[in-house]
Scaffold this motif. Structure first.
Motif, mmCIF file in Angstrom:
data_model
loop_
_atom_site.group_PDB
_atom_site.id
_atom_site.type_symbol
_atom_site.label_atom_id
_atom_site.label_comp_id
_atom_site.label_asym_id
_atom_site.label_seq_id
_atom_site.Cartn_x
_atom_site.Cartn_y
_atom_site.Cartn_z
ATOM 1 N N GLY A 6 -0.058 0.613 -7.736
ATOM 2 C CA GLY A 6 0.978 0.530 -6.715
ATOM 3 C C GLY A 6 2.304 0.089 -7.297
ATOM 4 O O GLY A 6 3.366 0.573 -6.891
ATOM 5 N N ILE A 9 -3.534 -2.429 -6.959
ATOM 6 C CA ILE A 9 -2.331 -3.245 -7.089
ATOM 7 C C ILE A 9 -1.528 -2.813 -8.311
ATOM 8 O O ILE A 9 -0.310 -2.617 -8.242
ATOM 9 C CB ILE A 9 -2.707 -4.733 -7.194
ATOM 10 C CG1 ILE A 9 -3.439 -5.189 -5.918
ATOM 11 C CG2 ILE A 9 -1.480 -5.598 -7.437
ATOM 12 C CD1 ILE A 9 -4.104 -6.531 -6.046
ATOM 13 N N ILE A 49 4.530 -4.158 -2.315
ATOM 14 C CA ILE A 49 4.111 -3.043 -3.164
ATOM 15 C C ILE A 49 3.910 -1.829 -2.269
ATOM 16 O O ILE A 49 2.939 -1.761 -1.506
ATOM 17 C CB ILE A 49 2.805 -3.384 -3.922
ATOM 18 C CG1 ILE A 49 2.997 -4.635 -4.781
ATOM 19 C CG2 ILE A 49 2.367 -2.200 -4.792
ATOM 20 C CD1 ILE A 49 1.722 -5.151 -5.410
ATOM 21 N N LEU A 58 -0.981 -5.930 -1.014
ATOM 22 C CA LEU A 58 0.099 -4.955 -1.202
ATOM 23 C C LEU A 58 1.289 -5.289 -0.306
ATOM 24 O O LEU A 58 2.447 -5.288 -0.750
ATOM 25 C CB LEU A 58 -0.405 -3.543 -0.894
ATOM 26 C CG LEU A 58 -1.480 -2.971 -1.825
ATOM 27 C CD1 LEU A 58 -1.979 -1.631 -1.284
ATOM 28 C CD2 LEU A 58 -0.962 -2.807 -3.240
#
Length: 230
Positions: free
Chosen positions: A93, A90, A125, A120
């Motif tokens: 990303g 995360i 993301i 995500l």
């Protein structure tokens, strides 16, 4: 809520409420980090909020390691390979996505892959991709079966926190499987470097390739920063 009242609330109610609050905290942490200017690293508090919201007790990256991941994510010039997905996926990303640097995360546990991919997607993301990569036998060791045909020809940064320690050969397979995609200058962040298996792993990698290695953190939660020299 008073202590006496808390005792009266059934566990079946407490757990969904806790999960809802953690999801909210995770969303807020992601939004806060996402609002940072390109090139600015998250603060310790922001990273702590991300870890707390992710809430994977016992298997989440420690704070100092997460800081190193953030720092290298802001400096890497090429694609990132991650071995084992989670809070670091995360974080990268967000940070790498702002710089149009792709993150390829290998995950063998399908339910976990879906959880990370869901976070995500829910938070827009787009800088990280979690790949289904089952663990397979390579003879001397077991490691991921990465989708090589789809992946970049070279990675400049590797975040190595998998596969699980009890896997045959542990994390060793990274070098023999992907050595040709780790050019000189590539950096590996190896978590849990204080464990005996990882200490031996570092020695083997150094014998098989030319690395400059620096150990950071304490003995229990230390990690290695390994740069390939040739």
């Amino acid at each position: 809520m008073s202590a006496n009242l808390k005792k009266l609330v059934p566990r079946s109610i407490k757990r969904p409420v806790k999960e809802m609050l953690l999801r909210r905290q995770l969303r807020n942490a992601i939004k806060t980090i996402n609002r940072l200017p390109v090139g600015e690293s998250p603060s310790r508090q922001q990273l702590t909020d991300l870890i707390t919201g992710w809430s994977n007790e016992g298997f989440v990256a420690n704070l100092e390691y997460l800081e190193a991941v953030a720092d290298h994510s802001l400096k890497t010039k090429g694609p990132v390979l991650e071995c084992g997905s989670g809070a670091t996926t995360i974080l990268m990303g967000i940070l790498c996505g702002k710089r149009n640097v792709d993150v390829w995360s290998l995950e063998h546990y399908d339910e976990w892959r879906q959880r990370v991919s869901g976070v995500l997607a829910d938070n827009d993301i787009v800088g990280a991709k979690v790949c289904s990569a089952p663990l397979v036998e390579y003879g001397e060791f077991v490691w991921y079966d990465p989708p090589l045909a789809q992946m970049p020809e070279a990675f400049s940064l590797v975040i190595c926190d998998g596969p699980p320690g009890q896997t045959k050969g542990g994390r060793y397979g990274l070098l023999p499987v992907l050595a040709k995609r780790l050019p000189p200058g590539a950096t590996i962040l190896l978590d849990d470097a204080g464990r005996p298996a990882e200490t031996e792993l570092i020695r083997r990698w150094e014998n098989e390739a030319h690395f400059k290695t620096e150990i950071r953190g304490d003995r229990e939660r230390g990690f290695a920063v390994m740069q390939r020299l040739s």
